[in-house]
Write an enzyme that holds these catalytic residues in place. Structure first.
Site, mmCIF file in Angstrom:
data_model
loop_
_atom_site.group_PDB
_atom_site.id
_atom_site.type_symbol
_atom_site.label_atom_id
_atom_site.label_comp_id
_atom_site.label_asym_id
_atom_site.label_seq_id
_atom_site.Cartn_x
_atom_site.Cartn_y
_atom_site.Cartn_z
ATOM 1 C CG MET A 41 -1.877 -1.212 1.179
ATOM 2 S SD MET A 41 -3.382 -0.958 2.118
ATOM 3 C CE MET A 41 -2.733 -0.735 3.749
ATOM 4 C CG LEU A 44 7.095 1.228 -0.717
ATOM 5 C CD1 LEU A 44 7.820 0.848 -2.013
ATOM 6 C CD2 LEU A 44 6.113 0.128 -0.321
ATOM 7 C CG HIS A 92 6.811 -2.188 2.274
ATOM 8 N ND1 HIS A 92 6.786 -1.060 3.056
ATOM 9 C CD2 HIS A 92 5.558 -2.697 2.324
ATOM 10 C CE1 HIS A 92 5.581 -0.896 3.568
ATOM 11 N NE2 HIS A 92 4.810 -1.882 3.140
HETATM 12 P P1 AMP Z 1 1.387 -3.038 3.541
HETATM 13 O O1 AMP Z 1 1.926 -2.032 2.586
HETATM 14 O O2 AMP Z 1 1.468 -2.618 4.963
HETATM 15 O O3 AMP Z 1 0.059 -3.587 3.134
HETATM 16 O O4 AMP Z 1 2.391 -4.280 3.466
HETATM 17 C C1 AMP Z 1 2.746 -4.855 2.241
HETATM 18 C C2 AMP Z 1 3.510 -6.120 2.508
HETATM 19 O O5 AMP Z 1 4.682 -5.827 3.262
HETATM 20 C C3 AMP Z 1 2.718 -7.153 3.323
HETATM 21 O O6 AMP Z 1 2.963 -8.446 2.797
HETATM 22 C C4 AMP Z 1 3.297 -6.988 4.698
HETATM 23 O O7 AMP Z 1 3.201 -8.155 5.487
HETATM 24 C C5 AMP Z 1 4.740 -6.679 4.382
HETATM 25 N N1 AMP Z 1 5.386 -6.011 5.511
HETATM 26 C C6 AMP Z 1 4.952 -4.894 6.162
HETATM 27 N N2 AMP Z 1 5.759 -4.621 7.194
HETATM 28 C C7 AMP Z 1 6.720 -5.573 7.220
HETATM 29 C C8 AMP Z 1 7.836 -5.856 8.065
HETATM 30 N N3 AMP Z 1 8.142 -5.080 9.104
HETATM 31 N N4 AMP Z 1 8.586 -6.938 7.779
HETATM 32 C C9 AMP Z 1 8.285 -7.748 6.735
HETATM 33 N N5 AMP Z 1 7.249 -7.540 5.906
HETATM 34 C C10 AMP Z 1 6.473 -6.477 6.135
#
Ligand code: AMP
Length: 280
Positions: free
Chosen positions: A30, A33, A37
């Site tokens: 989303m 970043l 990410h």
């Molecule tokens: P989001 O943009 O928050 O929807 O996250 C996108 C992807 O990044 C999802 O698969 C999340 O699980 C992953 N993600 C977010 N934060 C972390 C983190 N701290 N460590 C690993 N993956 C993450």
């Protein structure tokens, strides 16, 4: 790096890649970043011929009371970060591109969506499953890279992909944390420095659970009670859930038998944070 915003442009790229027999890795995000990410992006770059990062703040996974309108956005910085990471394609569609006016189909999420996040955000996983399935179809992903940070979400996608025979391999990557232990999250920017200190109690509570279970604690109820107490003592104002569950079914683990996952969702001020620890 190519930045695509229309479905037609994406379809053209995907057709070319498929024709050239390139494997496609997809990282759905989303935006806003951070290193979490980027760790998924790096994994995709290693495992795939070409990587498509999607940036889309999906309205259907936010309830009306949630932070859709103030969700952090930083498209320019995101693009710069992805470019220096060596990503080949960014897909950043508009809401209308993803959900045109006559759009009306939705995925009913699998049973693993029912507990925890599903209880506190009842429409969330339908929105997540639907948009991820759409993105996998649009990109014809060979692999999708998800973070363990959203443990239940990763299970929901894994189960949906299996149940609906989606031809994509689901790769789940470890949680990336800041030096102080806080799991990276786009929402961490909402935290004041005092709140950030309180937020560290999520990871500290998970450390405690890990030590207890390693020392032989098998009483799930006792572990859960201690988790809640530690969070409250640290100043966490509201706990949605703090639990230990079976990592596949996500049902409460009491008595505890390994493997087990400890899961927390709690508010620090207005900011809802989640974290987890998988113990195998
Ligand atoms: P989001 O943009 O928050 O929807 O996250 C996108 C992807 O990044 C999802 O698969 C999340 O699980 C992953 N993600 C977010 N934060 C972390 C983190 N701290 N460590 C690993 N993956 C993450």
């Amino acid at each position: 790096m190519e930045i695509l915003s229309s479905l037609d442009d994406l379809a053209k790229v995907v057709r070319e890649l498929k024709r050239a027999n390139k494997s496609i890795g997809v990282v759905p995000t989303m935006g806003a970043l951070h290193e979490g990410h980027l760790s998924l992006v790096r994994q995709s770059l290693v495992q795939s011929d070409e990587t498509i990062v999607t940036i889309f703040v999906n309205p259907s996974q936010f309830a009306p009371s949630e932070d859709l309108d103030r969700y952090p956005q930083s498209l320019e910085a995101d693009i710069a970060g992805l470019q220096s990471a060596g990503v080949q394609y960014v897909f950043a569609p508009s809401r209308e591109e993803v959900y045109p006016e006559n759009y009306s189909t939705s995925v009913v999420p699998p049973l693993v969506a029912r507990r925890w996040e599903g209880e506190f955000r009842p429409t969330h996983f339908a929105g997540v499953a639907t948009v991820v399935l759409k993105l996998l179809n649009m990109t014809r992903a060979d692999r999708v890279f998800l973070g363990q940070k959203d443990f239940q979400q990763a299970r929901v996608i894994e189960q949906m992909v299996a149940d609906l025979n989606v031809a994509t391999e689901v790769c789940i990557c470890p949680i990336v944390r800041a030096d102080d232990g806080l799991a990276l999250s786009s929402r961490n920017v909402y935290l004041s420095s005092e709140q950030r200190t309180i937020a560290l109690s999520l990871n500290q509570t998970l450390d405690h659970v890990e030590r207890q279970i390693q020392a032989g604690q098998r009483d799930g109820f006792e572990v859960i009670t201690e988790m809640r107490q530690m969070l409250i003592d640290a100043g966490v104002e509201r706990i949605d859930y703090a639990t230990v569950a079976h990592p596949k079914t996500l049902e409460t683990a009491d008595p505890i038998e390994l493997p087990v996952v400890a899961l927390i969702a709690a508010y620090v001020g207005e900011t809802r944070l989640i974290d987890n620890r998988l113990l195998e």
